[in-house]
Write an enzyme that holds these catalytic residues in place. Structure first.
Site, mmCIF file in Angstrom:
data_model
loop_
_atom_site.group_PDB
_atom_site.id
_atom_site.type_symbol
_atom_site.label_atom_id
_atom_site.label_comp_id
_atom_site.label_asym_id
_atom_site.label_seq_id
_atom_site.Cartn_x
_atom_site.Cartn_y
_atom_site.Cartn_z
ATOM 1 N N LYS A 1 2.514 -14.251 19.211
ATOM 2 C CA LYS A 1 2.501 -15.057 20.438
ATOM 3 C C LYS A 1 3.412 -16.280 20.256
ATOM 4 O O LYS A 1 4.191 -16.640 21.138
ATOM 5 C CB LYS A 1 1.059 -15.493 20.710
ATOM 6 C CG LYS A 1 0.874 -16.187 22.034
ATOM 7 C CD LYS A 1 -0.583 -16.560 22.236
ATOM 8 C CE LYS A 1 -0.682 -17.596 23.343
ATOM 9 N NZ LYS A 1 -1.991 -18.218 23.386
ATOM 10 N N GLY B 1 0.823 -1.205 0.000
ATOM 11 C CA GLY B 1 0.000 0.000 0.000
ATOM 12 C C GLY B 1 0.854 1.251 0.000
ATOM 13 O O GLY B 1 2.089 1.190 -0.120
ATOM 14 N N ARG C 1 -8.921 9.995 -1.030
ATOM 15 C CA ARG C 1 -8.682 10.881 0.111
ATOM 16 C C ARG C 1 -8.383 12.291 -0.400
ATOM 17 O O ARG C 1 -8.066 12.503 -1.559
ATOM 18 C CB ARG C 1 -7.550 10.330 0.984
ATOM 19 C CG ARG C 1 -8.047 9.234 1.897
ATOM 20 C CD ARG C 1 -6.954 8.609 2.712
ATOM 21 N NE ARG C 1 -6.194 7.627 1.948
ATOM 22 C CZ ARG C 1 -5.211 6.905 2.455
ATOM 23 N NH1 ARG C 1 -4.864 7.061 3.706
ATOM 24 N NH2 ARG C 1 -4.573 6.018 1.704
ATOM 25 N N TYR D 1 -3.931 -9.055 24.360
ATOM 26 C CA TYR D 1 -2.835 -10.025 24.140
ATOM 27 C C TYR D 1 -1.615 -9.638 24.972
ATOM 28 O O TYR D 1 -0.887 -10.495 25.448
ATOM 29 C CB TYR D 1 -2.471 -10.112 22.646
ATOM 30 C CG TYR D 1 -3.254 -11.156 21.893
ATOM 31 C CD1 TYR D 1 -4.588 -10.939 21.537
ATOM 32 C CD2 TYR D 1 -2.684 -12.377 21.531
ATOM 33 C CE1 TYR D 1 -5.315 -11.893 20.840
ATOM 34 C CE2 TYR D 1 -3.403 -13.337 20.837
ATOM 35 C CZ TYR D 1 -4.713 -13.089 20.493
ATOM 36 O OH TYR D 1 -5.440 -14.039 19.808
ATOM 37 N N TYR E 1 -14.653 1.047 10.046
ATOM 38 C CA TYR E 1 -13.225 1.395 10.154
ATOM 39 C C TYR E 1 -12.889 1.836 11.579
ATOM 40 O O TYR E 1 -11.995 1.289 12.211
ATOM 41 C CB TYR E 1 -12.917 2.507 9.157
ATOM 42 C CG TYR E 1 -11.472 2.934 9.089
ATOM 43 C CD1 TYR E 1 -10.527 2.166 8.416
ATOM 44 C CD2 TYR E 1 -11.042 4.129 9.670
ATOM 45 C CE1 TYR E 1 -9.201 2.568 8.335
ATOM 46 C CE2 TYR E 1 -9.723 4.536 9.592
ATOM 47 C CZ TYR E 1 -8.809 3.755 8.918
ATOM 48 O OH TYR E 1 -7.493 4.169 8.836
ATOM 49 N N ASN F 1 -3.006 -8.320 -0.020
ATOM 50 C CA ASN F 1 -3.998 -8.948 -0.915
ATOM 51 C C ASN F 1 -4.310 -8.047 -2.117
ATOM 52 O O ASN F 1 -5.195 -8.362 -2.905
ATOM 53 C CB ASN F 1 -5.291 -9.286 -0.155
ATOM 54 C CG ASN F 1 -6.091 -8.046 0.220
ATOM 55 O OD1 ASN F 1 -5.593 -6.932 0.118
ATOM 56 N ND2 ASN F 1 -7.324 -8.244 0.659
HETATM 57 P P1 NAD Z 1 -3.554 1.793 1.677
HETATM 58 O O1 NAD Z 1 -4.969 1.506 1.362
HETATM 59 O O2 NAD Z 1 -2.681 2.349 0.595
HETATM 60 O O3 NAD Z 1 -2.820 0.510 2.255
HETATM 61 C C1 NAD Z 1 -3.476 -0.572 2.851
HETATM 62 C C2 NAD Z 1 -2.864 -1.855 2.325
HETATM 63 O O4 NAD Z 1 -3.481 -2.982 2.984
HETATM 64 C C3 NAD Z 1 -3.105 -2.057 0.815
HETATM 65 O O5 NAD Z 1 -1.921 -2.458 0.190
HETATM 66 C C4 NAD Z 1 -4.176 -3.150 0.759
HETATM 67 O O6 NAD Z 1 -4.139 -3.894 -0.433
HETATM 68 C C5 NAD Z 1 -3.809 -3.958 1.997
HETATM 69 N N1 NAD Z 1 -4.925 -4.750 2.519
HETATM 70 C C6 NAD Z 1 -6.193 -4.342 2.757
HETATM 71 N N2 NAD Z 1 -6.925 -5.361 3.240
HETATM 72 C C7 NAD Z 1 -6.098 -6.434 3.331
HETATM 73 C C8 NAD Z 1 -6.264 -7.770 3.754
HETATM 74 N N3 NAD Z 1 -7.451 -8.229 4.188
HETATM 75 N N4 NAD Z 1 -5.190 -8.615 3.695
HETATM 76 C C9 NAD Z 1 -3.989 -8.171 3.249
HETATM 77 N N5 NAD Z 1 -3.777 -6.914 2.832
HETATM 78 C C10 NAD Z 1 -4.819 -6.051 2.874
HETATM 79 O O7 NAD Z 1 -3.580 2.794 2.929
HETATM 80 P P2 NAD Z 1 -2.400 3.491 3.749
HETATM 81 O O8 NAD Z 1 -2.692 4.934 3.794
HETATM 82 O O9 NAD Z 1 -1.071 3.022 3.285
HETATM 83 O O10 NAD Z 1 -2.693 2.921 5.211
HETATM 84 C C11 NAD Z 1 -1.902 1.899 5.805
HETATM 85 C C12 NAD Z 1 -2.370 1.678 7.239
HETATM 86 O O11 NAD Z 1 -2.235 2.880 8.004
HETATM 87 C C13 NAD Z 1 -3.840 1.268 7.338
HETATM 88 O O12 NAD Z 1 -3.979 0.305 8.371
HETATM 89 C C14 NAD Z 1 -4.528 2.544 7.734
HETATM 90 O O13 NAD Z 1 -5.720 2.295 8.457
HETATM 91 C C15 NAD Z 1 -3.474 3.217 8.591
HETATM 92 N N6 NAD Z 1 -3.675 4.669 8.615
HETATM 93 C C16 NAD Z 1 -3.352 5.437 7.547
HETATM 94 C C17 NAD Z 1 -3.591 6.798 7.574
HETATM 95 C C18 NAD Z 1 -3.223 7.703 6.426
HETATM 96 O O14 NAD Z 1 -3.577 8.881 6.490
HETATM 97 N N7 NAD Z 1 -2.528 7.270 5.409
HETATM 98 C C19 NAD Z 1 -4.200 7.376 8.707
HETATM 99 C C20 NAD Z 1 -4.545 6.542 9.768
HETATM 100 C C21 NAD Z 1 -4.271 5.193 9.722
HETATM 101 N N1 UDP Z 2 -12.797 15.840 1.420
HETATM 102 C C1 UDP Z 2 -13.201 16.807 0.516
HETATM 103 N N2 UDP Z 2 -13.116 16.507 -0.803
HETATM 104 C C2 UDP Z 2 -12.642 15.323 -1.272
HETATM 105 C C3 UDP Z 2 -12.227 14.344 -0.348
HETATM 106 C C4 UDP Z 2 -12.328 14.640 1.000
HETATM 107 O O1 UDP Z 2 -13.635 17.906 0.898
HETATM 108 O O2 UDP Z 2 -12.587 15.148 -2.509
HETATM 109 C C5 UDP Z 2 -12.853 16.160 2.854
HETATM 110 C C6 UDP Z 2 -13.591 15.141 3.707
HETATM 111 O O3 UDP Z 2 -14.975 15.429 3.748
HETATM 112 C C7 UDP Z 2 -12.905 15.310 5.056
HETATM 113 C C8 UDP Z 2 -11.471 15.729 4.702
HETATM 114 O O4 UDP Z 2 -11.527 16.193 3.358
HETATM 115 O O5 UDP Z 2 -13.510 16.341 5.796
HETATM 116 C C9 UDP Z 2 -10.481 14.580 4.795
HETATM 117 O O6 UDP Z 2 -11.019 13.499 4.076
HETATM 118 P P1 UDP Z 2 -10.196 12.161 3.781
HETATM 119 O O7 UDP Z 2 -11.118 11.260 3.030
HETATM 120 O O8 UDP Z 2 -8.894 12.495 3.178
HETATM 121 O O9 UDP Z 2 -9.871 11.564 5.221
HETATM 122 P P2 UDP Z 2 -10.633 11.454 6.625
HETATM 123 O O10 UDP Z 2 -9.810 12.262 7.547
HETATM 124 O O11 UDP Z 2 -12.026 12.021 6.499
HETATM 125 O O12 UDP Z 2 -10.658 10.013 6.927
#
Ligand code: NAD
Ligand code: UDP
Length: 315
Positions: free
Chosen positions: A105, A12, A186, A159, A145, A34
């Protein structure tokens, strides 16, 4: 000594940067994904690396691996993607956590859970400190989520208490940068792509709601520092950039930096969209000696350059 490190969600956006960072430190990296929202393009350049392994697997299904550390990132992070199949989202969070904790674990591996600012919901405390329990709608469209991540935090702690697993929790605030998917949905990637294509910038609501945006390199540094911190510090710890911007300010900044002629198009605000978000990062500063270094403007310039190249390749 070389460590064998599992990164779930390693293909990701954040996972691929973490794979690169840990390979650069001389570690063995097992990237499990995946490919729901991740992509082979994100890790294609790592495929020939002698210390890199790719495992196509869904983390809701148990898997047996021998590892020293686990970063549990598997989970779609964009509202558009996590709401696409909400039942799968909560399964990924809960069963994914149980499965990585099972590995931990058995192998005595350390586990770092990628949690989120979403555990604070639509917060009535500002900025958010780790001691705040949050204000999450348990039955709304974001709860697959938010509650999934809260349950994963609960599992990490249970755990730890019940089975002495060495767990750590990081609450990630909105993070952006190169390798976000073009269809991610996003706000940062949406606005940049819309601006580069000369399309309207879709601001949801009146644009007055706020977010704090962290550049990916800063975030990855925070994750690694947390994994390497002493056993008695297990979080949760906020990692994010405390600079707070309205969504309208972000839209205007993206238009300025891209030199786009795009106009702003106000659209309805999705349900349960948090009105404000800003991390209190005192704990990360004190315990991890961590502070974000990349200001929003610089991070946006890097991200714009990335998307310009991607869109050029696609045209
Ligand atoms: P992303 O969607 O790019 O990455 C998520 C990855 O997980 C993807 O590669 C996806 O294919 C994989 N995945 C999803 N479901 C799966 C499953 N069942 N089995 C195996 N792989 C799976 O998003 P990201 O921004 O890189 O986020 C990574 C992590 O960080 C996530 O857990 C997300 O909740 C957390 N996070 C990200 C942000 C952010 O702003 N980027 C903020 C808060 C939390
Ligand atoms: N948002 C927006 N336009 C877009 C996508 C998102 O105005 O095209 C807004 C959304 O309503 C939120 C903020 O931008 O208030 C951040 O959204 P994002 O989906 O990036 O992440 P969130 O923090 O809501 O999970």
């Amino acid at each position: 000594m070389t460590k064998r490190i599992l990164i779930t969600g390693g293909a990701g956006f954040l996972g691929s940067h973490l794979c690169e960072r840990l390979l650069g430190e001389g570690q063995d990296v097992l990237c499990l994904d995946n490919f729901f929202t991740g992509s082979k393009d994100n890790i294609a350049h790592l495929l020939g690396h002698p210390r890199f392994e790719l495992i196509r697997h869904d983390i809701t299904i148990p898997i047996y691996l021998e590892v020293d550390e686990i970063y549990n990132l598997a989970c779609p992070a964009s509202p558009v993607h996590y709401q696409f199949n909400p039942i799968k989202t909560i399964k990924t969070n809960v069963m994914g956590a149980i499965n990585v904790l099972g590995i931990a674990k058995r192998t005595k591996a350390r586990v770092l859970q990628a949690s989120t600012s979403e555990v604070y919901g639509d917060p009535d405390v500002h900025p958010q400190q780790e001691s705040y329990w949050g204000r999450v709608n348990p039955i709304g469209i974001r709860s697959c989520y938010d509650e999934g991540k809260r349950a994963a935090e609960c599992l990490m702690m249970d755990y730890r208490r019940q089975n002495a697993v060495n767990t750590k929790i990081v609450r990630i605030f909105n993070t952006y940068g190169p390798r976000m998917a073009v269809n991610d949905g996003r706000v940062v990637s949406n606005f940049i792509i819309q601006a580069l294509r000369g399309k309207n910038i879709t601001v949801y609501g009146d644009g007055s709601h706020t977010r704090s945006f962290c550049y990916c390199d800063d975030l990855i540094d925070g994750l690694v520092r947390m994994m390497n911190s002493s056993d008695d510090f297990f979080g949760p710890v906020n990692i994010g950039n405390p600079g707070e911007f309205t969504i309208l300010e972000l839209a205007r900044l993206v238009i300025d930096l891209t030199g786009s002629s795009s106009k702003i198009d106000f659209q309805p605000l999705p349900a349960d969209d948090p009105a404000q978000r800003k991390p209190d990062i005192t704990l990360a500063k004190n315990k991890l000696d961590w502070l974000p270094k990349i200001p929003l403007e610089q991070g946006l310039i890097n991200t714009i350059t990335y998307f310009q190249e991607i869109l050029q390749k696609q045209s």
